[in-house]
Design an enzyme around this catalytic site. Structure first.
Site, mmCIF file in Angstrom:
data_model
loop_
_atom_site.group_PDB
_atom_site.id
_atom_site.type_symbol
_atom_site.label_atom_id
_atom_site.label_comp_id
_atom_site.label_asym_id
_atom_site.label_seq_id
_atom_site.Cartn_x
_atom_site.Cartn_y
_atom_site.Cartn_z
ATOM 1 N N GLY A 211 23.533 24.575 29.534
ATOM 2 C CA GLY A 211 23.939 23.818 30.894
ATOM 3 C C GLY A 211 22.507 24.033 31.991
ATOM 4 C CD GLN B 99 23.951 21.421 42.110
ATOM 5 O OE1 GLN B 99 22.865 21.484 42.223
ATOM 6 N NE2 GLN B 99 24.975 21.059 43.164
ATOM 7 C CB ILE B 100 25.055 27.548 37.503
ATOM 8 C CG1 ILE B 100 26.186 27.375 38.538
ATOM 9 C CG2 ILE B 100 24.840 29.090 37.412
ATOM 10 C CD1 ILE B 100 27.478 28.047 37.989
ATOM 11 N NE ARG C 165 37.139 26.193 41.992
ATOM 12 C CZ ARG C 165 37.393 27.051 42.801
ATOM 13 N NH1 ARG C 165 38.749 26.495 43.390
ATOM 14 N NH2 ARG C 165 36.787 27.918 43.268
ATOM 15 N NE ARG D 221 31.730 33.648 45.996
ATOM 16 C CZ ARG D 221 31.849 32.775 45.089
ATOM 17 N NH1 ARG D 221 33.047 32.980 44.272
ATOM 18 N NH2 ARG D 221 31.243 31.553 45.008
ATOM 19 C CG HIS E 198 36.189 33.822 38.442
ATOM 20 N ND1 HIS E 198 35.729 34.504 39.852
ATOM 21 C CD2 HIS E 198 35.559 32.804 38.438
ATOM 22 C CE1 HIS E 198 34.735 34.102 40.186
ATOM 23 N NE2 HIS E 198 34.523 32.705 39.599
#
Ligand code: APR
Length: 311
Positions: free
Chosen positions: A10, A13-14, A85, A154, A178
């Site tokens: 993949g 973005q990440i 998402r 976070r 998660h």
């Protein structure tokens, strides 16, 4: 010593931030894999990043590909393949699409990089790491989900903002799935050795716990067309580095519990020792009754999502 090899499945973005961080930290050579329609873009990202190496001063070979053969012999595989998402979606809404993607990824990683320590990032995380484990047939210590490192990051970041102290001095952990049922543990969080519960009142702690549980959604709303990518990438790289450098870090990961915390046969976030043996150990915390009740709830939520996975 030959360089290590990191395969990123993949290159969205990440994936692209993973490539940047892996190269900057000289963790090894990097292969970015994506679907054939995106072969050009991942080749472009890899080349562009390589061309940044003179300015950044790192040595790493970077390659983009849509041929799984190129991941052969990878030491670490980080999987972000799948849809992210959009506003209004929960992580569970991604299940049907992403489960098929992860099945395909697991079959190919098994064929081309059967020794790789595999870190899964795709959501819904706990169900995806479980799917990857089942389809690959890898030993449980070789497969981990990236969620707890991010959820804990976070939690720590919000506490540092609230208290006006360095992030370096905030230690704590977040357990469970998660999703909105994850369990931050204020009782076990410290600020330079000072118990958090002596620094903030219950109401403030609950406000920050809630923000932590909903932190991914907060980012999804702000971005408008995708989900978080800097912090998930940094978290997965922390795990990859712990493995590659045999650091024996103690980090919360989605790991296969077989009896720990009374959980049987489920991947869920628990504190783990990460070193050259992958997940070398799961630590069991003696929980208070209210904490255990929250853990039971998150276990039920993960089980429910998992029950919808048809393999
Ligand atoms: N094999 C390989 N790559 C795939 C496949 C597949 N079968 N299917 C899709 N991809 C690729 C897409 O082409 C895309 O480039 O996965 C990449 C995902 O990138 P983004 O859409 O930018 O999503 P990203 O923000 O990186 O998030 C990836 O991680 O945190 C989770 O919820 C997030 O599930 C999402 C995943």
């Amino acid at each position: 010593m030959a360089r290590k090899k990191i395969a990123l499945i993949g290159g969205g973005q990440i994936g692209q931030i993973l490539a940047l961080l892996a190269a900057q930290r000289e963790l090894g050579d990097v292969v970015i894999f994506d679907i054939p329609q995106l072969e050009g873009p991942v080749k472009g990202k890899a080349l562009d990043l390589w061309e940044s190496s003179p300015a950044q001063g790192f040595d790493a070979d970077l390659q983009g590909t849509s041929d799984y053969k190129d991941i052969a012999g990878a030491d670490v595989v980080i999987v972000t393949a799948g849809l992210p998402r959009k506003p209004g979606m929960s992580r569970d809404d991604l299940l049907a699409t992403n489960v098929n993607i992860i099945k395909n990824v697991a079959e190919n990683v098994k064929e081309y990089a059967p020794k790789a320590f595999s870190i899964i990032v795709t959501n819904p995380l706990d169900a995806m790491v479980s799917t990857f484990h089942k389809v690959s047939g890898f030993p449980k210590n070789q497969v981990a989900g990236m969620a707890g490192v991010l959820d804990t990051a976070r939690w720590r970041a919000f506490l540092a903002m609230e208290l006006g102290v360095s992030i370096e001095d905030i230690a704590g952990t977040v357990l469970g799935g998660h999703g909105p049922t994850m369990v931050p543990l204020p009782r076990l969080t410290t600020v330079g050795g000072v118990p958090l519960m002596e620094l903030l009142d219950a109401e403030s702690i609950e406000r920050i716990s809630k923000r932590t549980r909903e932190a991914g959604t907060e980012i999804v709303k702000l971005l408008g067309n995708g989900s978080a990518f800097f912090s998930p990438a940094a978290s997965a790289i922390e795990m990859a580095e712990a493995y590659l450098k045999d650091k024996k870090r103690v980090l919360p990961c989605a790991a296969l519990c077989e009896g720990e915390y009374g959980i049987d046969g489920l991947f869920i976030g628990v504190p783990c020792k990460l070193g050259a043996g992958g997940i070398e150990k799961i630590y069991q915390i003696k929980l208070e009754a209210d904490e255990q009740a929250l853990l039971d709830k998150t276990v039920e939520a993960v089980k429910k999502t998992l029950s919808e996975v048809k393999l």
